[in-house]
Scaffold this motif. Sequence first.
Motif, PDB file in Angstrom:
ATOM      1  N   LEU A  61       0.832  -1.209   0.000  1.00  0.00           N
ATOM      2  CA  LEU A  61       0.000   0.000   0.000  1.00  0.00           C
ATOM      3  C   LEU A  61       0.866   1.258   0.000  1.00  0.00           C
ATOM      4  N   ARG A  62       1.932   1.225   0.800  1.00  0.00           N
ATOM      5  CA  ARG A  62       2.824   2.382   0.847  1.00  0.00           C
ATOM      6  C   ARG A  62       3.496   2.597  -0.513  1.00  0.00           C
ATOM      7  N   LEU A  63       3.962   1.509  -1.131  1.00  0.00           N
ATOM      8  CA  LEU A  63       4.672   1.623  -2.413  1.00  0.00           C
ATOM      9  C   LEU A  63       3.761   2.166  -3.520  1.00  0.00           C
ATOM     10  N   VAL A  64       2.528   1.671  -3.604  1.00  0.00           N
ATOM     11  CA  VAL A  64       1.639   2.166  -4.668  1.00  0.00           C
ATOM     12  C   VAL A  64       1.053   3.528  -4.285  1.00  0.00           C
ATOM     13  N   ARG A 110       2.447   5.399  -9.124  1.00  0.00           N
ATOM     14  CA  ARG A 110       1.949   4.239  -9.863  1.00  0.00           C
ATOM     15  C   ARG A 110       3.092   3.257 -10.059  1.00  0.00           C
ATOM     16  N   ARG A 111       2.799   2.001  -9.839  1.00  0.00           N
ATOM     17  CA  ARG A 111       3.862   1.001 -10.012  1.00  0.00           C
ATOM     18  C   ARG A 111       3.274  -0.258 -10.648  1.00  0.00           C
ATOM     19  N   ASP A 112       4.120  -0.945 -11.410  1.00  0.00           N
ATOM     20  CA  ASP A 112       3.701  -2.271 -11.884  1.00  0.00           C
ATOM     21  C   ASP A 112       4.262  -3.328 -10.927  1.00  0.00           C
ATOM     22  N   ILE A 113       3.878  -4.572 -11.134  1.00  0.00           N
ATOM     23  CA  ILE A 113       4.235  -5.626 -10.174  1.00  0.00           C
ATOM     24  C   ILE A 113       5.757  -5.851 -10.099  1.00  0.00           C
ATOM     25  N   PRO A 114       6.466  -5.911 -11.236  1.00  0.00           N
ATOM     26  CA  PRO A 114       7.929  -6.104 -11.107  1.00  0.00           C
ATOM     27  C   PRO A 114       8.599  -5.007 -10.278  1.00  0.00           C
ATOM     28  N   ASP A 115       8.102  -3.785 -10.401  1.00  0.00           N
ATOM     29  CA  ASP A 115       8.643  -2.673  -9.623  1.00  0.00           C
ATOM     30  C   ASP A 115       8.375  -2.897  -8.121  1.00  0.00           C
ATOM     31  N   ILE A 116       7.150  -3.323  -7.808  1.00  0.00           N
ATOM     32  CA  ILE A 116       6.799  -3.574  -6.401  1.00  0.00           C
ATOM     33  C   ILE A 116       7.659  -4.714  -5.845  1.00  0.00           C
TER      34      ILE A 116
END
Length: 287
Positions: A231-234, A238-244
């Motif tokens: 939740l903090r990261l997004v 905006r982020r995609d899954i590989p970034d997360i």
Amino acid sequence: MDDAPYELLEELEPGIARVLAHNPSAFTYYGTQTYLVGDSQVAVIDPGPDLPEHVEALIRAIGGRQVVAIMCTHTHRDHSPAARPLANVTGAPIIGCAPLALETVGPRADAAFDGNYAPDYVLEDEEHVDIEGGQILAVATPGHTSNHLCYGIVGGQSDGALFTGDHVMGWSTTVVVPPDGEMASYMASLDKLRKRQDRVYYPAHGPAVTNPQQYVRGLMGHRMQREKQILRLVGEKRRDIPDIVAKAYPGLDARLLNAAAGSVFAHLLDLEQRGLVVHSEEQWTRA
Ligand SMILES: [Zn+2]
């Protein structure tokens, strides 16, 4: 890994023994542990992969005793394929989880579903099988897979033991990957175990868990921390899954990247259902 006690019968406590299958991997630890429950009669829990030397080791371990049931916790290929050859030799019924065979290619070969699994009887939640001096109770625990059952021993010398399959493992948190794996069900299934009073867990992979309640609370805390982190990261952008995954699992073993991506996806779908995140195309953000 070759010094592990493969294909040997080891007694873990009176009435509970295991045979470790030779299928070690980044996901199965030393391999799948097949449990034999009982003395003069036995139930076999998670017969394991259909490796000839494993099936032979099980037949040796059973040693002419009556097999009352062959029971699978779920139908991943490292758990159920040995059920049929074992049933053919022993004449025992296959009783337990429902069949489930998805075409989806998961993040790991051994997590593919066993499409040949054909139980003689499917146990619903809280149904049981009678064994010497007690019962084996089905505890429905969807999450890792939708058909996952744990098996609890009620009565007799092994009272209070719970066979947790892949729902709770003794060495690592389990893999929850959509579409069949579901984070909300997994958390509900952990909470279900938290409310039980089991004495010990015997997982399909990794050592026995002798502090079940504390261990389950730890797993729940771990997932809640992971959820907060996502939740903090997004929330930052905006982020995609590989970034997360790169941010949430720094330095992760490359063999586990797909599983981590699946797990993040499971969290995101759960958060989306709860109205906390939204996505367009591959990009996720706070709602
Ligand atoms: Zn599994």
